[in-house]
Write an enzyme that holds these catalytic residues in place. Structure first.
Site, PDB file in Angstrom:
ATOM      1  N   ALA A  17       9.222  -8.888   5.831  1.00  0.00           N
ATOM      2  CA  ALA A  17       7.940  -8.741   5.131  1.00  0.00           C
ATOM      3  C   ALA A  17       7.495 -10.002   4.404  1.00  0.00           C
ATOM      4  CB  ALA A  17       8.012  -7.569   4.152  1.00  0.00           C
TER       5      ALA A  17
ATOM      6  N   LEU B  66       4.853  -2.529 -10.251  1.00  0.00           N
ATOM      7  CA  LEU B  66       3.582  -3.256 -10.227  1.00  0.00           C
ATOM      8  C   LEU B  66       3.789  -4.682 -10.744  1.00  0.00           C
ATOM      9  CD1 LEU B  66       0.687  -2.426  -9.351  1.00  0.00           C
ATOM     10  CD2 LEU B  66       0.133  -2.286 -11.777  1.00  0.00           C
TER      11      LEU B  66
ATOM     12  N   SER C 291       6.275   1.705 -13.376  1.00  0.00           N
ATOM     13  CA  SER C 291       6.913   0.430 -13.668  1.00  0.00           C
ATOM     14  C   SER C 291       7.839   0.640 -14.855  1.00  0.00           C
ATOM     15  CB  SER C 291       5.860  -0.638 -13.979  1.00  0.00           C
ATOM     16  OG  SER C 291       6.396  -1.931 -13.895  1.00  0.00           O
ATOM     17  N   ARG C 292       8.570  -0.418 -15.233  1.00  0.00           N
ATOM     18  CA  ARG C 292       9.474  -0.274 -16.381  1.00  0.00           C
ATOM     19  C   ARG C 292       8.712   0.160 -17.624  1.00  0.00           C
ATOM     20  NH1 ARG C 292      11.509  -5.109 -14.132  1.00  0.00           N
ATOM     21  NH2 ARG C 292      10.241  -6.307 -15.579  1.00  0.00           N
TER      22      ARG C 292
ATOM     23  N   GLU D 181      22.053  -3.459   5.893  1.00  0.00           N
ATOM     24  CA  GLU D 181      21.529  -4.391   6.898  1.00  0.00           C
ATOM     25  C   GLU D 181      22.641  -5.284   7.453  1.00  0.00           C
ATOM     26  OE1 GLU D 181      18.395  -6.499   4.946  1.00  0.00           O
ATOM     27  OE2 GLU D 181      17.167  -4.723   4.689  1.00  0.00           O
TER      28      GLU D 181
ATOM     29  N   VAL E  72       9.051  -2.229   1.131  1.00  0.00           N
ATOM     30  CA  VAL E  72       9.207  -3.671   1.360  1.00  0.00           C
ATOM     31  C   VAL E  72      10.028  -4.286   0.231  1.00  0.00           C
ATOM     32  CG1 VAL E  72       7.123  -3.948   2.749  1.00  0.00           C
ATOM     33  CG2 VAL E  72       6.976  -4.138   0.249  1.00  0.00           C
ATOM     34  N   GLY E  73      10.761  -3.438  -0.506  1.00  0.00           N
ATOM     35  CA  GLY E  73      11.586  -3.920  -1.616  1.00  0.00           C
ATOM     36  C   GLY E  73      13.003  -4.190  -1.154  1.00  0.00           C
ATOM     37  N   ARG E  74      13.887  -3.240  -1.409  1.00  0.00           N
ATOM     38  CA  ARG E  74      15.275  -3.302  -0.955  1.00  0.00           C
ATOM     39  C   ARG E  74      15.654  -1.926  -0.412  1.00  0.00           C
ATOM     40  NH1 ARG E  74      14.901  -8.042  -1.084  1.00  0.00           N
ATOM     41  NH2 ARG E  74      16.238  -9.589  -2.120  1.00  0.00           N
TER      42      ARG E  74
ATOM     43  N   HIS F 174      13.535  -6.680   8.005  1.00  0.00           N
ATOM     44  CA  HIS F 174      13.491  -7.429   6.748  1.00  0.00           C
ATOM     45  C   HIS F 174      12.720  -8.748   6.918  1.00  0.00           C
ATOM     46  CE1 HIS F 174      15.825  -7.861   2.721  1.00  0.00           C
ATOM     47  NE2 HIS F 174      14.627  -8.383   2.628  1.00  0.00           N
TER      48      HIS F 174
END
Length: 332
Positions: free
Chosen positions: A298, A169, A191-192, A278, A247-249, A296
């Site tokens: 986004a 987040l 989240s962390r 990729e 949509v991160g990695r 990739h």
């Protein structure tokens, strides 16, 4: 004698702050014209540059570095810059930057998540709606001239009322949350750390988040700790009606396990903008109707790229003026 077409590059203004540009030759520097009016650039990839890579006479004076794209910034490179205080990233993810070495040396790092957050969130929602309502699959159905032959295409699923779990987040995840609220979704996050100012339910593990979600939207950064954060156990907890948007990695998901879950129908579907290797994508995904694939893209729009340039410029000006920086990365 021919006129000097670029006197500025041959006679740099030594009064301007020194900024090292770290990039691969394949990456351009579209904001160069803007930066050279305010900073003395050391860019080894610039054929007009008067400075050689990591010139010893300059390396001791470099306090700020701009890393372009996904150019690796290793501890070895950092070791040549003993006075470095700031790394300005031009991407949202910094998995190619040695963040632990930056942390050890007290180097402040910024990324471009603020510039990319709105466009990335829009794209995450587009993938989500596409998978749920089977938009791309239905479009292929029509183009394949199957409607007159096989009749109406099967129904998709409604978004309103779904339980959405956001993994990460941060700037992008927060924008996703705003959009999910407008669609009437119930939101929780991992989240962390729990964020005191956030009212959404917090789950300390992604597995617990998945068990209480219909949808997982992955927006966190890739680090050694988050690699394959969505694994077999998480997908099992999400269940056969669950949906994953990334949509991160690519490496945030155990891609091999995801392919198997999708092929067996053990999860409802997935919208994937990123992949582990990729530009190579698992061929098994091409035939699946419950998967939407994207190369990739986004975070990338003309507007976001302009915003990145503005953010880089703003942070460099702020740093040399002893003013607060934007989009600072908190390294643990």
């Amino acid at each position: 004698m021919a006129a000097n077409k670029n006197p500025r590059s041959q006679e740099p203004n030594d009064d301007l702050p020194l900024v090292y540009v770290h990039r691969q030759t394949s990456f351009g520097l579209p904001l160069k014209d803007r930066l050279v009016n305010h900073f003395r650039l050391v860019d080894p990839c610039d054929c007009d540059s008067t400075h050689k890579p990591i010139d010893t006479s300059l390396s001791n004076s470099v306090r700020a570095l701009v890393v372009i794209g996904y150019t690796p910034l290793t501890s070895e490179t950092l070791s040549f810059l003993p006075s470095l205080e700031l790394v300005v990233g031009s991407s949202a993810g910094l998995d190619k930057v040695d963040l632990q070495e930056c942390h050890r040396r007290g180097i402040v790092v910024t990324n471009a998540s603020l510039a990319f957050s709105e466009d990335a969130a829009d794209y995450a929602m587009a993938l989500l709606l596409d998978v749920l309502r089977r938009i791309s699959a239905a479009e292929r159905y029509i183009r394949g001239r199957m409607w007159p032959v096989k009749g109406d295409y099967r129904l998709g699923s409604k978004l309103r009322g779904k339980r959405a779990g956001i993994v990460g987040l941060g700037a992008i995840g927060s924008e996703v949350a705003k959009r999910l609220m407008a669609f009437g979704c119930t939101i929780a996050y991992n989240s962390r750390k729990k964020k005191p100012s956030v009212l959404f339910p917090f789950y300390s593990t992604v597995c617990d988040l998945a068990a209480n979600s219909d949808i997982l939207i992955i927006t966190c950064s890739l680090t050694p700790k988050t690699r394959h954060i969505v694994n077999k156990d998480v997908m099992t907890a999400l269940g056969s009606e669950g949906l994953i948007i990334n949509v991160g990695r690519g490496a945030l998901i155990d891609q091999e396990e995801l392919v198997q879950f999708l092929m067996r129908g053990n999860i409802y579907g997935a919208g994937l903008d990123v992949f582990e290797n990729e530009p190579h994508v698992p061929e098994e995904l091409f035939a699946l109707e419950n998967v939407v694939l994207s190369p990739h893209r986004a975070v990338l729009t003309p507007e976001s790229l302009e915003a990145v340039q503005e953010l880089i410029f703003t942070n460099l000006k702020a740093f040399f003026s002893n003013e607060p920086l934007r989009s600072v990365v908190h390294i643990e």
